[in-house]
Design a protein around this motif. Structure first.
Motif, PDB file in Angstrom:
ATOM      1  N   THR A 169      -9.453   7.170   4.324  1.00  0.00           N
ATOM      2  CA  THR A 169      -9.598   5.889   3.646  1.00  0.00           C
ATOM      3  C   THR A 169      -8.271   5.161   3.773  1.00  0.00           C
ATOM      4  OG1 THR A 169     -10.212   4.833   1.541  1.00  0.00           O
ATOM      5  CG2 THR A 169      -8.911   6.848   1.389  1.00  0.00           C
ATOM      6  N   ASP A 170      -8.107   4.051   3.058  1.00  0.00           N
ATOM      7  CA  ASP A 170      -6.787   3.425   2.933  1.00  0.00           C
ATOM      8  C   ASP A 170      -6.668   2.853   1.524  1.00  0.00           C
ATOM      9  OD1 ASP A 170      -8.117   0.969   2.934  1.00  0.00           O
ATOM     10  OD2 ASP A 170      -7.432   0.379   4.925  1.00  0.00           O
ATOM     11  N   TYR A 171      -5.643   2.070   1.284  1.00  0.00           N
ATOM     12  CA  TYR A 171      -5.352   1.618  -0.084  1.00  0.00           C
ATOM     13  C   TYR A 171      -5.787   0.180  -0.339  1.00  0.00           C
ATOM     14  CZ  TYR A 171      -3.038   5.888  -1.450  1.00  0.00           C
ATOM     15  OH  TYR A 171      -2.798   7.194  -1.794  1.00  0.00           O
ATOM     16  N   ARG A 172      -6.733  -0.325   0.416  1.00  0.00           N
ATOM     17  CA  ARG A 172      -7.284  -1.634   0.070  1.00  0.00           C
ATOM     18  C   ARG A 172      -8.089  -1.504  -1.220  1.00  0.00           C
ATOM     19  NH1 ARG A 172     -10.649  -2.881   5.240  1.00  0.00           N
ATOM     20  NH2 ARG A 172      -9.144  -1.414   6.099  1.00  0.00           N
ATOM     21  N   HIS A 173      -8.375  -2.627  -1.853  1.00  0.00           N
ATOM     22  CA  HIS A 173      -9.088  -2.598  -3.126  1.00  0.00           C
ATOM     23  C   HIS A 173     -10.608  -2.566  -2.938  1.00  0.00           C
ATOM     24  CE1 HIS A 173      -5.405  -3.083  -5.401  1.00  0.00           C
ATOM     25  NE2 HIS A 173      -5.057  -4.049  -4.578  1.00  0.00           N
ATOM     26  N   LEU A 174     -11.122  -3.212  -1.888  1.00  0.00           N
ATOM     27  CA  LEU A 174     -12.546  -3.146  -1.590  1.00  0.00           C
ATOM     28  C   LEU A 174     -12.767  -1.881  -0.767  1.00  0.00           C
ATOM     29  CD1 LEU A 174     -15.144  -4.753  -2.084  1.00  0.00           C
ATOM     30  CD2 LEU A 174     -14.857  -5.760   0.183  1.00  0.00           C
ATOM     31  N   GLY A 197      -1.116   0.215  12.482  1.00  0.00           N
ATOM     32  CA  GLY A 197      -0.250  -0.386  11.480  1.00  0.00           C
ATOM     33  C   GLY A 197       0.103   0.501  10.314  1.00  0.00           C
ATOM     34  N   ALA A 198      -0.257   1.782  10.360  1.00  0.00           N
ATOM     35  CA  ALA A 198      -0.001   2.657   9.224  1.00  0.00           C
ATOM     36  C   ALA A 198       1.484   2.984   9.113  1.00  0.00           C
ATOM     37  CB  ALA A 198      -0.812   3.939   9.346  1.00  0.00           C
ATOM     38  N   LEU A 199       2.033   2.819   7.910  1.00  0.00           N
ATOM     39  CA  LEU A 199       3.420   3.182   7.632  1.00  0.00           C
ATOM     40  C   LEU A 199       3.532   4.632   7.181  1.00  0.00           C
ATOM     41  CD1 LEU A 199       4.413  -0.033   5.636  1.00  0.00           C
ATOM     42  CD2 LEU A 199       4.650   0.400   8.089  1.00  0.00           C
ATOM     43  N   GLY A 200       2.395   5.258   7.017  1.00  0.00           N
ATOM     44  CA  GLY A 200       2.315   6.637   6.556  1.00  0.00           C
ATOM     45  C   GLY A 200       0.980   6.827   5.857  1.00  0.00           C
ATOM     46  N   ALA A 201       0.832   7.949   5.197  1.00  0.00           N
ATOM     47  CA  ALA A 201      -0.422   8.222   4.500  1.00  0.00           C
ATOM     48  C   ALA A 201      -0.196   9.256   3.411  1.00  0.00           C
ATOM     49  CB  ALA A 201      -1.485   8.735   5.477  1.00  0.00           C
ATOM     50  N   ALA A 202      -0.946   9.105   2.335  1.00  0.00           N
ATOM     51  CA  ALA A 202      -1.030  10.169   1.342  1.00  0.00           C
ATOM     52  C   ALA A 202      -2.086  11.148   1.823  1.00  0.00           C
ATOM     53  CB  ALA A 202      -1.409   9.606  -0.023  1.00  0.00           C
ATOM     54  N   PRO A 219       2.033  -6.437  -5.130  1.00  0.00           N
ATOM     55  CA  PRO A 219       0.837  -5.879  -5.773  1.00  0.00           C
ATOM     56  C   PRO A 219      -0.011  -6.979  -6.392  1.00  0.00           C
ATOM     57  CG  PRO A 219       2.753  -4.555  -6.312  1.00  0.00           C
ATOM     58  CD  PRO A 219       3.274  -5.769  -5.600  1.00  0.00           C
ATOM     59  N   SER A 220      -1.305  -6.866  -6.240  1.00  0.00           N
ATOM     60  CA  SER A 220      -2.213  -7.921  -6.669  1.00  0.00           C
ATOM     61  C   SER A 220      -2.275  -8.050  -8.189  1.00  0.00           C
ATOM     62  CB  SER A 220      -3.618  -7.642  -6.127  1.00  0.00           C
ATOM     63  OG  SER A 220      -4.568  -8.478  -6.733  1.00  0.00           O
ATOM     64  N   GLN A 231       0.824  -1.203   0.000  1.00  0.00           N
ATOM     65  CA  GLN A 231       0.000   0.000   0.000  1.00  0.00           C
ATOM     66  C   GLN A 231       0.864   1.262   0.000  1.00  0.00           C
ATOM     67  OE1 GLN A 231      -3.052   0.044   3.012  1.00  0.00           O
ATOM     68  NE2 GLN A 231      -4.008  -1.846   2.272  1.00  0.00           N
ATOM     69  N   GLU A 232       1.987   1.228   0.678  1.00  0.00           N
ATOM     70  CA  GLU A 232       2.873   2.401   0.673  1.00  0.00           C
ATOM     71  C   GLU A 232       3.381   2.679  -0.741  1.00  0.00           C
ATOM     72  OE1 GLU A 232       7.068   4.099   2.562  1.00  0.00           O
ATOM     73  OE2 GLU A 232       6.290   2.150   3.214  1.00  0.00           O
ATOM     74  N   ARG A 233       3.759   1.621  -1.464  1.00  0.00           N
ATOM     75  CA  ARG A 233       4.224   1.821  -2.836  1.00  0.00           C
ATOM     76  C   ARG A 233       3.109   2.395  -3.702  1.00  0.00           C
ATOM     77  NH1 ARG A 233       7.048  -3.052  -1.717  1.00  0.00           N
ATOM     78  NH2 ARG A 233       5.458  -4.344  -2.737  1.00  0.00           N
ATOM     79  N   ALA A 234       1.884   1.916  -3.491  1.00  0.00           N
ATOM     80  CA  ALA A 234       0.752   2.437  -4.259  1.00  0.00           C
ATOM     81  C   ALA A 234       0.519   3.915  -3.935  1.00  0.00           C
ATOM     82  CB  ALA A 234      -0.506   1.628  -3.950  1.00  0.00           C
TER      83      ALA A 234
END
Length: 479
Positions: free
Chosen positions: A303-308, A196-201, A466-467, A165-168
């Motif tokens: 929000t976060d970077y999950r796909h759902l 568990g957040a490594l950071g955020a956009a 990445p999926s 998610q960080e890379r995304a």
């Protein structure tokens, strides 16, 4: 929804178990059953239905649908020509659908990514669309001074909770910079407080809104300017120059169809838009110290970077309003009140919220609701106007409609008044999405797509890469 209802009692929150039919029997909140639609409706004020059409009538412009697209169109048409006779036709009440039940994000998000728009329409067109969306957030902010709706531009925090998610997130920031948008930046782990957040956009181009206050206030403001907002009036079909309703005919020089997810209920456009359900929960109000501890200020969405997809906001009265996808598509594009409530999805949302913010585990969930949003086959929102039939349409927002509706309303106002402007040259103007497949292909495809997004999240957790599933699905969902 009556705030005295016991949230632990499913029948108190599930209209299908309580025999609930909108606008048809005994009162609840504010003298109308419509208070039970959502937290937003409960807290907006009077929801008593306006008068219905009482026989055949005439207008310069007839607008089908009392949501934000139709109401913004009426507003900006009057800005261009105050003498216009405008009639808005709504089956239930203004703001009954997604316009009054959504997550309250007034964002610069467009259903198709800027990169996808560039491939389809060219770089200049893609940049123009992005700039128009960013400007729209501030336009709604200006309008909120006339129509109070708890508007607060606090931006969106998008948590990255894994290396994938960080890379995304970082790739999204780089892409924004490539398009000359510097409003998207990175916040390190020490600046965010989701588990568990490594950071955020962080995207500055988003405001929190109380959506029902906006749509209901806009309807009232239009009435004060002479627009006839006719509720409890079901439209049966639309033809050039005439709208046929259960209560009479409306003859109009120009017509706008603004029905979003409910487009599928009209036989003439049954496969134009797919109604996909998104559900939400709201908690009890939480103290300022709680919000300070998790780092979400007033006006912020998250929000976060999950796909759902998940989405949330801190409401003006300090609640979580939190939603997400996961409800299945229903055969034949059916829309029913009982589909607004899914105990399985509500529990999924509660778990997802607590997973993000463990300190919210003891917060009582006081409201549960949902409703259909509109999904075009290519996930490309559009505004169209046929000068031959004099019928305009807008929609296909895929949940990004709280701001996009405003842009659509301004654009339709230009198109209907024959103005050649920057808005009428945007790439979504004149776009025609293909129709959805007939059943059973539509049912199988839509629900397979939902399962694929769930599988993509699981794939990334297991492989930490990445999926592949998400990459295959990307072009189908606007990426």
């Amino acid at each position: 929804m009556d705030s005295t209802l016991n949230a632990a009692d499913p029948s108190a929150l599930d209209p299908s178990r309580a025999g609930w039919t909108p606008g048809r029997e005994g009162p609840t909140a504010h003298g109308s059953l419509y208070g039970g639609l959502s937290f937003w409706h409960e807290t907006v004020g009077d929801l008593a239905p306006r008068a219905a059409l009482d026989g055949d009538t005439q207008a310069d412009v007839a607008i089908v649908g009392g949501g934000l697209t139709g109401l913004w169109t009426a507003w900006y048409l009057l800005e261009r020509d105050p003498t216009l006779r405008i009639v808005v036709l709504e089956k239930e009440i203004a703001g009954f659908g997604a316009s009054g039940r959504n997550g309250g994000w007034c964002s610069a998000l467009f259903p198709r990514s800027t990169a996808s728009l560039e491939k389809a329409h060219g770089r200049d067109a893609a940049l123009a669309m992005r700039r128009a969306m960013i400007e729209t957030v501030d336009e709604v902010g200006r309008m909120s001074k006339l129509i109070p709706c708890d508007y607060a531009k606090g931006g969106t925090i998008a948590y990255a909770r894994s290396r994938v998610q960080e890379r995304a997130a970082r790739a999204e920031i780089v892409e924004a910079q490539r398009y000359g948008v510097d409003d998207l930046g990175w916040r390190g782990a020490d600046a965010v407080h989701a588990a568990g957040a490594l950071g955020a956009a962080f995207d500055r181009n988003c405001a929190r809104i109380h959506p029902a206050k906006l749509v209901r206030g806009l309807a009232a403001a239009l009435e004060s300017r002479g627009v006839r907002v006719l509720e409890q009036t079901e439209v049966l079909r639309v033809d050039p120059g005439v709208v046929t309703t259960t209560r009479g005919l409306v003859r109009a020089d120009k017509i706008v169809v603004a029905t979003e997810g409910y487009t599928a209920t009209l036989p003439q456009s049954h496969r134009r838009i797919l109604p996909l359900y998104s559900l939400m929960i709201a908690t009890e109000p939480l103290p300022d110290t709680f919000w300070d501890a998790i780092g979400i200020p007033h006006g912020a969405t998250f929000t976060d970077y999950r796909h759902l997809l998940i989405y949330g906001q801190r409401t003006a009265d300090n609640r979580f309003a939190f939603g997400g996808r996961g409800a299945r598509y229903h055969w034949g594009s059916a829309i029913q009140p009982q589909y607004d409530r899914s105990p399985r999805v509500f529990e999924h949302l509660r778990r997802a919220l607590v997973d993000l913010f463990p300190s919210a585990a003891e917060a009582a969930v006081t409201h549960r609701w949902g409703g259909p949003l509109g999904v075009p086959r290519d996930w490309h929102a559009a505004v169209t106007y046929d000068s031959a039939t004099r019928i305009g349409r807008a929609g296909g927002y895929v949940g990004d409609g709280l701001s996009t509706t405003n842009l659509a309303g301004r654009t339709l106002a230009d198109l209907l008044t024959d103005a050649d402007t920057q808005l009428t040259r945007l790439p979504w103007v004149g776009h025609h999405s293909p129709s959805w497949e007939p059943e059973p292909l539509r049912f199988l495809g839509a629900n397979a797509g939902m399962l694929a997004m769930t599988a993509a999240d699981l794939e990334e957790r297991v492989t930490r890469r990445p999926s592949v599933i998400a990459k295959v699905m990307g072009p189908l969902v606007g990426h």
